[in-house]
Motif scaffolding. Structure first.
Motif, PDB file in Angstrom:
ATOM      1  N   ASP B 115      19.884  36.759   4.001  1.00 40.54           N
ATOM      2  CA  ASP B 115      18.444  36.703   3.788  1.00 40.54           C
ATOM      3  C   ASP B 115      17.877  35.321   4.135  1.00 40.54           C
ATOM      4  O   ASP B 115      16.719  35.212   4.531  1.00 40.54           O
ATOM      5  N   ASP B 116      18.722  34.295   4.003  1.00 45.10           N
ATOM      6  CA  ASP B 116      18.288  32.957   4.425  1.00 45.10           C
ATOM      7  C   ASP B 116      18.062  32.968   5.938  1.00 45.10           C
ATOM      8  O   ASP B 116      17.069  32.453   6.442  1.00 45.10           O
ATOM      9  N   LEU B 117      18.991  33.616   6.652  1.00 45.00           N
ATOM     10  CA  LEU B 117      18.881  33.722   8.104  1.00 45.00           C
ATOM     11  C   LEU B 117      17.631  34.499   8.500  1.00 45.00           C
ATOM     12  O   LEU B 117      16.884  34.132   9.400  1.00 45.00           O
ATOM     13  N   LYS B 118      17.382  35.592   7.768  1.00 40.97           N
ATOM     14  CA  LYS B 118      16.271  36.470   8.101  1.00 40.97           C
ATOM     15  C   LYS B 118      14.917  35.795   7.869  1.00 40.97           C
ATOM     16  O   LYS B 118      14.010  35.884   8.693  1.00 40.97           O
ATOM     17  N   HIS B 119      14.800  35.091   6.746  1.00 39.83           N
ATOM     18  CA  HIS B 119      13.498  34.498   6.386  1.00 39.83           C
ATOM     19  C   HIS B 119      13.415  32.997   6.666  1.00 39.83           C
ATOM     20  O   HIS B 119      12.362  32.396   6.466  1.00 39.83           O
ATOM     21  N   GLN B 120      14.530  32.395   7.064  1.00 40.68           N
ATOM     22  CA  GLN B 120      14.590  30.937   7.302  1.00 40.68           C
ATOM     23  C   GLN B 120      14.044  30.166   6.116  1.00 40.68           C
ATOM     24  O   GLN B 120      13.065  29.435   6.222  1.00 40.68           O
ATOM     25  N   ILE B 121      14.665  30.350   4.974  1.00 43.31           N
ATOM     26  CA  ILE B 121      14.152  29.754   3.745  1.00 43.31           C
ATOM     27  C   ILE B 121      14.588  28.302   3.596  1.00 43.31           C
ATOM     28  O   ILE B 121      13.758  27.403   3.461  1.00 43.31           O
ATOM     29  N   SER B 122      15.898  28.029   3.672  1.00 39.64           N
ATOM     30  CA  SER B 122      16.371  26.658   3.441  1.00 39.64           C
ATOM     31  C   SER B 122      16.085  25.783   4.664  1.00 39.64           C
ATOM     32  O   SER B 122      15.913  26.287   5.778  1.00 39.64           O
ATOM     33  N   LEU B 123      16.035  24.460   4.429  1.00 40.30           N
ATOM     34  CA  LEU B 123      15.716  23.535   5.517  1.00 40.30           C
ATOM     35  C   LEU B 123      16.795  23.567   6.598  1.00 40.30           C
ATOM     36  O   LEU B 123      16.488  23.547   7.791  1.00 40.30           O
ATOM     37  N   ALA B 124      18.070  23.636   6.180  1.00 39.73           N
ATOM     38  CA  ALA B 124      19.164  23.668   7.150  1.00 39.73           C
ATOM     39  C   ALA B 124      18.995  24.867   8.084  1.00 39.73           C
ATOM     40  O   ALA B 124      19.174  24.769   9.297  1.00 39.73           O
ATOM     41  N   ARG B 125      18.638  26.022   7.504  1.00 38.32           N
ATOM     42  CA  ARG B 125      18.439  27.235   8.284  1.00 38.32           C
ATOM     43  C   ARG B 125      17.207  27.106   9.172  1.00 38.32           C
ATOM     44  O   ARG B 125      17.196  27.470  10.335  1.00 38.32           O
ATOM     45  N   ARG B 126      16.167  26.522   8.587  1.00 40.79           N
ATOM     46  CA  ARG B 126      14.902  26.318   9.299  1.00 40.79           C
ATOM     47  C   ARG B 126      15.116  25.435  10.534  1.00 40.79           C
ATOM     48  O   ARG B 126      14.590  25.709  11.611  1.00 40.79           O
ATOM     49  N   LEU B 127      15.926  24.365  10.374  1.00 43.17           N
ATOM     50  CA  LEU B 127      16.168  23.443  11.494  1.00 43.17           C
ATOM     51  C   LEU B 127      17.090  24.057  12.537  1.00 43.17           C
ATOM     52  O   LEU B 127      17.002  23.733  13.720  1.00 43.17           O
ATOM     53  N   SER B 128      17.979  24.952  12.102  1.00 42.81           N
ATOM     54  CA  SER B 128      18.977  25.481  13.035  1.00 42.81           C
ATOM     55  C   SER B 128      18.359  26.414  14.077  1.00 42.81           C
ATOM     56  O   SER B 128      18.981  26.688  15.098  1.00 42.81           O
ATOM     57  N   VAL B 129      17.153  26.913  13.824  1.00 42.23           N
ATOM     58  CA  VAL B 129      16.541  27.807  14.804  1.00 42.23           C
ATOM     59  C   VAL B 129      15.622  27.087  15.777  1.00 42.23           C
ATOM     60  O   VAL B 129      15.080  27.681  16.692  1.00 42.23           O
ATOM     61  N   THR B 130      15.458  25.741  15.584  1.00 42.49           N
ATOM     62  CA  THR B 130      14.594  25.008  16.490  1.00 42.49           C
ATOM     63  C   THR B 130      15.266  24.881  17.856  1.00 42.49           C
ATOM     64  O   THR B 130      16.487  24.890  17.958  1.00 42.49           O
ATOM     65  N   LYS B 131      14.467  24.798  18.910  1.00 43.67           N
ATOM     66  CA  LYS B 131      15.025  24.703  20.260  1.00 43.67           C
ATOM     67  C   LYS B 131      15.662  23.326  20.440  1.00 43.67           C
ATOM     68  O   LYS B 131      15.029  22.303  20.194  1.00 43.67           O
ATOM     69  N   ILE B 132      16.932  23.318  20.862  1.00 45.84           N
ATOM     70  CA  ILE B 132      17.668  22.069  20.966  1.00 45.84           C
ATOM     71  C   ILE B 132      17.983  21.757  22.425  1.00 45.84           C
ATOM     72  O   ILE B 132      18.485  22.608  23.150  1.00 45.84           O
ATOM     73  N   THR B 133      17.626  20.523  22.842  1.00 44.94           N
ATOM     74  CA  THR B 133      18.009  20.065  24.164  1.00 44.94           C
ATOM     75  C   THR B 133      19.006  18.941  23.938  1.00 44.94           C
ATOM     76  O   THR B 133      18.622  17.848  23.516  1.00 44.94           O
ATOM     77  N   ALA B 134      20.281  19.209  24.185  1.00 44.56           N
ATOM     78  CA  ALA B 134      21.306  18.224  23.854  1.00 44.56           C
ATOM     79  C   ALA B 134      22.208  17.950  25.036  1.00 44.56           C
ATOM     80  O   ALA B 134      22.505  18.839  25.821  1.00 44.56           O
ATOM     81  N   ASN B 135      22.610  16.682  25.160  1.00 49.10           N
ATOM     82  CA  ASN B 135      23.639  16.363  26.141  1.00 49.10           C
ATOM     83  C   ASN B 135      24.973  16.179  25.416  1.00 49.10           C
ATOM     84  O   ASN B 135      25.969  15.840  26.003  1.00 49.10           O
ATOM     85  N   SER B 136      24.934  16.421  24.112  1.00 52.91           N
ATOM     86  CA  SER B 136      26.119  16.206  23.298  1.00 52.91           C
ATOM     87  C   SER B 136      26.514  17.523  22.649  1.00 52.91           C
ATOM     88  O   SER B 136      25.653  18.338  22.302  1.00 52.91           O
ATOM     89  N   MET B 137      27.805  17.786  22.517  1.00 50.92           N
ATOM     90  CA  MET B 137      28.245  19.060  21.966  1.00 50.92           C
ATOM     91  C   MET B 137      28.122  19.114  20.448  1.00 50.92           C
ATOM     92  O   MET B 137      27.978  20.174  19.868  1.00 50.92           O
TER      93      MET B 137
END
Lengths: 307, 252
Positions: B115-137
């Motif tokens: 349900d955290d994944l579905k609603h993006q409740i916690s900050l960690a979950r909220r940040l994990s769905v942001t678009k990431i442009t990374a040159n680092s793994m």
């Protein structure tokens, strides 16, 4: 008492800001340096975003420099001819410096570049000034005679064309060295976000051979225009000038500048120089340590302003 | 497929209707004035039911308060030739300027990961769905650093047990907004949970705006930057000249 800064978007203690402005203004009036190399790191330290700190710092330096110049003017301590020549070089240099800054930003290493510039130039100038003034004080104490030795320029400087008489400075030299000096300082000031007084003042004394009496006023005169130009550039390009922050810093700064320029008449020139040298060295050592010691937080978050 | 959907609707439908949230805010706008030092927000509400409250699993409430988002760049320093310089960088497309979460219990106990994944409740979950442009793994380290730095600055707040429940019906959560707010719409989300599952969600917004001189300066800086720059210089010139004159008169 807290005050909310509209552009920086932080709330800061009003009296802390007044004190910072006063301290920097005091140094400005005393040494003829704009104080940009102090106000910018200090503002960042109390939580003002770096972009706002650089731009607003420049605006504050304009005010304290005007206040300082007016005080020096009454003591006939401004060489306008020399100031104008330095300024023409300075604006050209600042234009070149902005291009270099943009190039380093594109490479993504502008922070380190700026920090290394600070360490190198502040360290070199601080150490040179300290050594020279310490020797002067030592010599005076031994001989009991107050005698300032100044190099009347190198011999090659006298063989350059376009000689001009700088009456206030008592010099008859080519305009090329001051033009080049102004340009070099302009480049540095655009890169380091400072007026460049801490480079200009010693260079005027040691390279051009100007008397200490007119150095402070002439340096401030040049700084007004270079930092004014920087302020407008920042306001137009990045909207990072915080007028509220600038106003509070200015109120503190102008008062400090007046007290500082009074104080400068009570101290001997070499004492003045050794104090400035110590201050410059302290800032350079602080920045060098930041680069050398392992930071407690390896990561940093930069928020990009939405267009 | 159709039969499966119908079965889903029938099984979930009544459960949603059974309990729902009725919510309110102590204020729906915050005005940033020159002497702004932060603001207190009270989020309150009650649970509306068609039938008596079930005995188990127990009821829980989570409230999140989120400020406007913007792109950020996260950099990591590495030692090169003896000096610490920024080496790798990660761009995150939208990161909230402020995020507070209050819950009626420990988050990992009252909220299921699904349900955290579905609603993006916690900050960690909220940040994990942001678009990431990374040159680092190892961008997960950068995400954790973003959270850590935000918490250190007081911009990311977590109050476990920050939601007070009464009589299994009423709840309240108190938030203290800091002074360094970014203006914009702050969204308040309220979740009603039972057994780790979200039963009902309600959302409201708080309008955070600069007013008075703060508003005028911000508008002018963005709409007439050249005029603003010239005015800043004029201010500096007048103040510098004024102080010089005052000191001269005072000295006589």
């Amino acid at each position: 008492m807290q005050i909310y800064l509209p552009i920086a978007e932080v709330s800061v203690n009003l009296f802390l800001l007044l004190g910072l402005g006063g301290l920097v203004g005091f140094l400005s009036g005393m040494f003829g340096v704009g104080g940009g190399f102090l106000i910018t790191p200090l503002l960042m330290f109390i939580g003002v975003p770096p972009g706002v700190a650089v731009a607003t710092g420049a605006n504050q330096v304009v005010a304290s420099s005007i206040s300082g110049v007016l005080a020096q003017l009454r003591r006939k301590g401004v060489d306008f001819v020399m100031g104008t020549v330095l300024l023409i070089g300075g604006l050209t240099g600042s234009f070149i410096g902005v291009q270099i800054f943009a190039y380093m930003t594109a490479l993504g290493q502008v922070d380190v570049f700026v920090q290394l510039s600070y360490v190198f130039f502040l360290g070199f100038i601080g150490a040179t000034m300290f050594w020279e003034s310490a020797r002067a004080i030592w010599r005076n104490q031994r001989q009991g005679a107050q005698q300032i030795r100044r190099t009347q320029g190198h011999s090659w400087m006298h063989s350059l064309p376009f000689k001009v008489k700088f009456r206030k400075s008592g010099l008859f030299i080519s305009i090329l060295p001051p033009l080049a000096l102004g340009a070099a300082v302009g480049i540095l000031s655009a890169i380091m976000g400072v007026g460049g007084g801490f480079i200009l003042v010693p260079a005027m004394i040691y390279l051009l051979g100007m008397p200490t009496k007119v150095v402070v006023g002439t340096s401030l005169f040049q700084i007004i225009f270079v930092t004014g130009f920087t302020t407008i550039m920042h306001a137009v390009n990045s909207q990072t000038v915080d007028m509220m922050l600038a106003f509070v810093l200015i109120v503190g700064g102008v008062i400090g500048a007046q007290i500082g320029s009074r104080m400068s008449t009570r101290l001997k020139p070499e004492q003045l120089r050794i104090l400035l040298a110590l201050l410059v060295l302290a800032v350079s050592i602080k920045i060098a340590l930041d680069l050398l010691l392992m930071p407690t937080e390896l990561y940093s978050v930069t928020r990009l302003v939405l267009p | 497929m159709k039969a499966l959907l119908l079965a889903l609707v029938l099984s979930v439908g009544p459960a949603v209707a059974e309990e729902s949230l009725v919510t309110g805010l102590s204020r729906d706008d915050v005005q940033i004035t020159a002497d702004f030092t932060g603001s207190d927000i009270l989020v309150y509400g009650a649970v509306r039911r068609n039938s008596p409250a079930p005995q188990s699993p127990p009821m829980d409430v989570i409230v999140t308060l989120e400020g406007p988002s913007s792109p950020v760049t996260v950099r990591r320093k590495e030692r090169i030739f003896g000096i610490w310089i920024n080496r790798s960088a990660v761009d995150l497309a939208d990161v909230p300027s402020y995020f507070a979460i209050a819950s009626s219990g420990a988050l990992d106990q009252i909220l299921s990961p699904e349900d955290d994944l579905k609603h993006q409740i916690s900050l960690a979950r909220r940040l994990s769905v942001t678009k990431i442009t990374a040159n680092s793994m190892d961008f997960s380290n950068f995400l954790r650093a973003t959270q850590r730095i935000g918490s250190d600055k007081g911009n990311y707040v977590s109050q476990q047990n920050g939601v007070k429940l009464a009589e299994d019906t009423l709840f309240r959560a108190d938030f203290a907004l800091p002074a360094n707010l970014t203006e914009g719409d702050f969204s308040v989300r309220m979740f009603l949970l039972r057994g780790g599952r979200v039963i009902d969600v309600k959302a409201q917004t708080i309008d955070v705006r600069k007013t008075g001189i703060e508003r005028q300066l911000t508008n002018m800086a963005h709409r007439q930057p050249l005029l603003y720059g010239i005015l800043s210089l004029l201010l500096a010139a007048v103040a510098g000249w004024g102080a010089s004159e005052i000191f001269r008169i005072w000295r006589r």
